[in-house]
Design a protein around this motif. Structure first.
Motif, short mmCIF file in Angstrom:
data_model
loop_
_atom_site.label_atom_id
_atom_site.label_comp_id
_atom_site.label_asym_id
_atom_site.label_seq_id
_atom_site.Cartn_x
_atom_site.Cartn_y
_atom_site.Cartn_z
N LEU A 177 -56.30 2.99 16.28
CA LEU A 177 -56.76 1.94 17.21
C LEU A 177 -56.49 0.57 16.60
CD1 LEU A 177 -60.25 3.43 18.18
CD2 LEU A 177 -58.20 3.34 19.64
N GLU A 178 -55.81 -0.28 17.35
CA GLU A 178 -55.49 -1.63 16.87
C GLU A 178 -55.85 -2.64 17.97
OE1 GLU A 178 -54.41 -3.42 14.13
OE2 GLU A 178 -54.56 -5.08 15.57
N GLN A 179 -56.53 -3.72 17.55
CA GLN A 179 -56.97 -4.70 18.57
C GLN A 179 -55.82 -5.55 19.10
OE1 GLN A 179 -59.74 -7.55 16.93
NE2 GLN A 179 -58.64 -7.70 14.99
N ALA A 191 -47.40 -4.78 14.44
CA ALA A 191 -46.85 -5.77 13.49
C ALA A 191 -47.08 -7.20 13.99
CB ALA A 191 -45.37 -5.50 13.24
N HIS A 192 -48.32 -7.51 14.34
CA HIS A 192 -48.68 -8.83 14.88
C HIS A 192 -48.86 -9.86 13.74
CE1 HIS A 192 -52.86 -8.56 13.48
NE2 HIS A 192 -52.73 -7.27 13.69
N ASP A 193 -49.10 -11.12 14.16
CA ASP A 193 -49.21 -12.19 13.16
C ASP A 193 -50.60 -12.83 13.13
OD1 ASP A 193 -49.29 -13.56 15.51
OD2 ASP A 193 -47.51 -14.80 15.14
N SER A 203 -53.25 -10.32 8.23
CA SER A 203 -52.84 -10.60 6.85
C SER A 203 -51.46 -10.08 6.51
CB SER A 203 -53.86 -9.97 5.89
OG SER A 203 -55.16 -10.42 6.18
N SER A 204 -50.75 -9.48 7.47
CA SER A 204 -49.52 -8.75 7.12
C SER A 204 -48.29 -9.30 7.86
CB SER A 204 -49.70 -7.26 7.44
OG SER A 204 -50.74 -6.72 6.66
N HIS A 205 -48.13 -10.62 7.83
CA HIS A 205 -46.98 -11.23 8.51
C HIS A 205 -46.46 -12.37 7.63
CE1 HIS A 205 -50.60 -13.48 9.44
NE2 HIS A 205 -49.83 -14.55 9.53
N THR A 233 -50.13 -19.75 8.98
CA THR A 233 -51.37 -19.40 8.30
C THR A 233 -51.54 -17.89 8.27
OG1 THR A 233 -52.65 -19.55 10.32
CG2 THR A 233 -52.54 -21.54 8.96
N CYS A 234 -52.32 -17.43 7.33
CA CYS A 234 -52.57 -16.01 7.09
C CYS A 234 -53.92 -15.94 6.40
CB CYS A 234 -51.44 -15.50 6.20
SG CYS A 234 -51.54 -13.80 5.62
N MET A 235 -54.53 -14.77 6.36
CA MET A 235 -55.88 -14.67 5.77
C MET A 235 -55.95 -13.70 4.60
SD MET A 235 -58.23 -14.72 9.19
CE MET A 235 -57.20 -13.59 10.11
C1 LIG Z 1 -50.47 -15.93 2.89
C2 LIG Z 1 -50.54 -14.56 2.30
C3 LIG Z 1 -49.71 -14.24 1.26
C4 LIG Z 1 -49.78 -13.01 0.65
N1 LIG Z 1 -48.91 -12.72 -0.34
C5 LIG Z 1 -48.93 -11.49 -0.90
C6 LIG Z 1 -47.95 -11.14 -1.85
O1 LIG Z 1 -47.05 -11.93 -2.17
N2 LIG Z 1 -47.99 -9.88 -2.37
C7 LIG Z 1 -48.93 -8.98 -2.00
O2 LIG Z 1 -48.92 -7.87 -2.53
N3 LIG Z 1 -49.87 -9.29 -1.09
C8 LIG Z 1 -49.88 -10.51 -0.53
N4 LIG Z 1 -50.80 -10.84 0.43
C9 LIG Z 1 -51.89 -9.91 0.74
C10 LIG Z 1 -51.49 -8.80 1.67
O3 LIG Z 1 -50.62 -9.27 2.67
C11 LIG Z 1 -52.77 -8.20 2.24
O4 LIG Z 1 -53.56 -7.73 1.15
C12 LIG Z 1 -52.49 -7.07 3.21
O5 LIG Z 1 -51.61 -7.48 4.22
C13 LIG Z 1 -53.80 -6.60 3.81
O6 LIG Z 1 -53.54 -5.56 4.74
P1 LIG Z 1 -54.73 -5.01 5.66
O7 LIG Z 1 -54.24 -3.79 6.30
O8 LIG Z 1 -55.99 -4.98 4.86
O9 LIG Z 1 -54.95 -6.20 6.73
P2 LIG Z 1 -54.16 -6.40 8.12
O10 LIG Z 1 -52.73 -6.14 7.94
O11 LIG Z 1 -54.60 -7.70 8.67
O12 LIG Z 1 -54.71 -5.23 9.02
C14 LIG Z 1 -56.02 -5.15 9.52
C15 LIG Z 1 -55.88 -4.73 10.96
O13 LIG Z 1 -57.13 -4.33 11.49
C16 LIG Z 1 -57.13 -4.73 12.86
N5 LIG Z 1 -58.52 -4.72 13.31
C17 LIG Z 1 -59.56 -5.42 12.81
N6 LIG Z 1 -60.68 -5.14 13.48
C18 LIG Z 1 -60.35 -4.22 14.44
C19 LIG Z 1 -61.09 -3.55 15.44
N7 LIG Z 1 -62.39 -3.75 15.62
N8 LIG Z 1 -60.43 -2.66 16.24
C20 LIG Z 1 -59.09 -2.44 16.09
N9 LIG Z 1 -58.36 -3.09 15.15
C21 LIG Z 1 -58.98 -3.95 14.33
C22 LIG Z 1 -56.51 -6.11 12.80
O14 LIG Z 1 -56.08 -6.57 14.05
C23 LIG Z 1 -55.36 -5.86 11.82
O15 LIG Z 1 -54.19 -5.46 12.48
C24 LIG Z 1 -50.73 -12.06 1.09
C25 LIG Z 1 -51.56 -12.36 2.17
C26 LIG Z 1 -51.45 -13.61 2.79
C27 LIG Z 1 -52.35 -13.91 3.93
#
Ligand SMILES: Cc1cc2nc3c(=O)[nH]c(=O)nc-3n(C[C@H](O)[C@H](O)[C@H](O)COP(=O)(O)OP(=O)(O)OC[C@H]3O[C@@H](n4cnc5c(N)ncnc54)[C@H](O)[C@@H]3O)c2cc1C
Length: 383
Positions: free
Chosen positions: A35-37, A41-43, A46-48, A316-318
């Motif tokens: 399930l994805e909100q 591969a959205h922006d 944190s993964s764009h 921006t990214c988080m």
């Molecule tokens: C600017 C920036 C630079 C970075 N540089 C590096 C780097 O150089 N090297 C490195 O290793 N890492 C880097 N990172 C960190 C890395 O990108 C993150 O640690 C990683 O992308 C996190 O992945 P995630 O799956 O936790 O988050 P995400 O990819 O954001 O995935 C979480 C997902 O959950 C979904 N979601 C949330 N709540 C719900 C809900 N209630 N129902 C359904 N879906 C939901 C969201 O929509 C999202 O798609 C960087 C991050 C940023 C922002």
């Protein structure tokens, strides 16, 4: 309201980590609902942003090294399988004063794990990498097994693979709440209620909403990625000539950057590693102010003098930070049928494939051969 059963595992969040978890779970024959909100591969999380640094001489802690060795192999395998270009090893240079965390931490990991590396003084750095202008007291660790991975391509490769293995992936369907009992889990969305034997939660910057009961004091940090066109053109910044770099200044401020890898404006990307503003996932300010661009350019001017020539664009990214900046990957301490992966603290993407493997291990067997002791969530609540 529909009630749907028949899944072994539900994955909430199909970003970096969740897409990898769905891929590995489905590949093992598990019936998966993802399930994805937002869309694929959205922006908005944190993964764009085109590229992420990967490296092995890890200054954060030597405990990450075995995971990085595995992750690089898995990136290469996923590239071959998907036909997508996911990882490029350009070499990487970690620069700073001799006592900086960037240099000493990288060296510690390299030495503890016997990783190939070279130590360079300022003159070596200038000779080998003419775009870089270190101060006389800067030194560096160089490792060939560093480079960049491509976040959007990686997410797509995992989603496609999961889909091919039969995963049911639903986009634009946020999980509104989840519940766990002694026998399984239940997830509710606007479209229905789904049940399964196990739940994997990979919420990224939405961790404070979905995983409040973990009691991890997460901080969501807004970060900006900047692209610049260098003076004199991009040729000296091409990946076959230019390494990735992490550079720590005398005040302990770290910034990092990439070669020019193509993309819309074909510039080179740079960013500060930490020090962004605190935000929430739903209210983050996506506009980038001129003063922010100028602060990035000022940091570059004396160090990579050709780079801040012409500003191209920014995004921006988080980050989702934990107090010690180490990840949270574990069985949920209070729910045996729930596995969590969050708090990647701005350095998680290079681990995406191996985190997917770990999550599939934990969800299907309750254990993993990978070392994840550093990532236990109860480290913040146990005294
Ligand atoms: C600017 C920036 C630079 C970075 N540089 C590096 C780097 O150089 N090297 C490195 O290793 N890492 C880097 N990172 C960190 C890395 O990108 C993150 O640690 C990683 O992308 C996190 O992945 P995630 O799956 O936790 O988050 P995400 O990819 O954001 O995935 C979480 C997902 O959950 C979904 N979601 C949330 N709540 C719900 C809900 N209630 N129902 C359904 N879906 C939901 C969201 O929509 C999202 O798609 C960087 C991050 C940023 C922002």
């Amino acid at each position: 309201m529909l009630a749907m059963t028949g899944y072994d595992v539900i994955v909430i969040g199909l970003g970096g980590m969740g897409s990898a978890a769905a891929y590995h779970l489905a590949g093992r024959g598990t019936r998966v609902l993802g399930l994805e909100q937002f869309g694929p591969a959205h922006d908005r999380g944190s993964s764009h942003g085109e590229s992420r640094v990967t490296r092995q001489a890890y200054f954060e802690d030597p405990a990450y090294v075995p995971l990085l060795l595995r992750s690089h192999d898995m990136y290469a395998a996923l590239s071959r399988e998907s036909g997508r270009d996911l990882i490029t090893l350009t070499g990487g240079i970690m620069i700073g004063p001799p006592t900086s965390v960037t240099v000493t931490g990288s060296r510690r990991s390299a030495e503890e794990w016997g990783l190939p590396h070279e130590m360079l003084d300022a003159a070596d750095i200038r000779r080998r990498f003419p775009t870089l202008a270190p101060g006389p007291d800067d030194i560096a660790l160089y490792e060939a097994n560093a480079g960049f991975v491509r976040p959007e391509e990686t997410v797509k490769a995992h989603l496609e693979g999961a889909d091919r293995s039969g995963a049911d992936l639903r986009f634009h369907e946020p999980a509104e709440r989840w519940e766990a009992s002694g026998t399984g889990v239940r997830v509710t969305t606007a479209k229905g209620t789904y049940t399964a034997g196990h739940l994997v939660i990979c919420p990224g910057a939405w961790a404070p909403d979905l995983l409040a009961d973990l009691k991890v004091p997460f901080t969501i940090e807004r970060q900006v990625l900047y692209w610049f066109a260098p003076a004199g053109g991009v040729d000296p910044f091409r990946p076959d000539r230019h390494p990735i770099y992490i550079w720590e200044d005398a005040a302990g401020v770290q910034f990092y950057g990439f070669p020019a890898i193509g993309g819309p404006d074909d510039g080179a990307k740079v960013a500060f590693f930490r020090g962004g503003r605190t935000c929430t996932a739903d209210t983050v300010d996506r506009a980038v102010a001129d003063a922010e661009v100028e602060a990035m350019a000022a940091q570059l001017r004396g160090r990579i003098p050709d780079l801040p020539h012409r500003f191209l664009h920014a995004l921006t990214c988080m980050y989702t930070n934990t107090p010690d900046e180490h990840f949270v990957i574990a069985a949920h301490p209070e729910h045996e049928h729930v596995t969590v992966a969050c708090g990647f603290s701005g350095h998680g993407f290079k681990f995406v494939p191996v985190v997917g493997e770990i999550l599939a291990d934990l969800a299907t067997t309750g254990t993993t051969r990978h070392p994840i002791g550093l990532f236990a969530p109860d480290r913040f609540t146990l005294s």
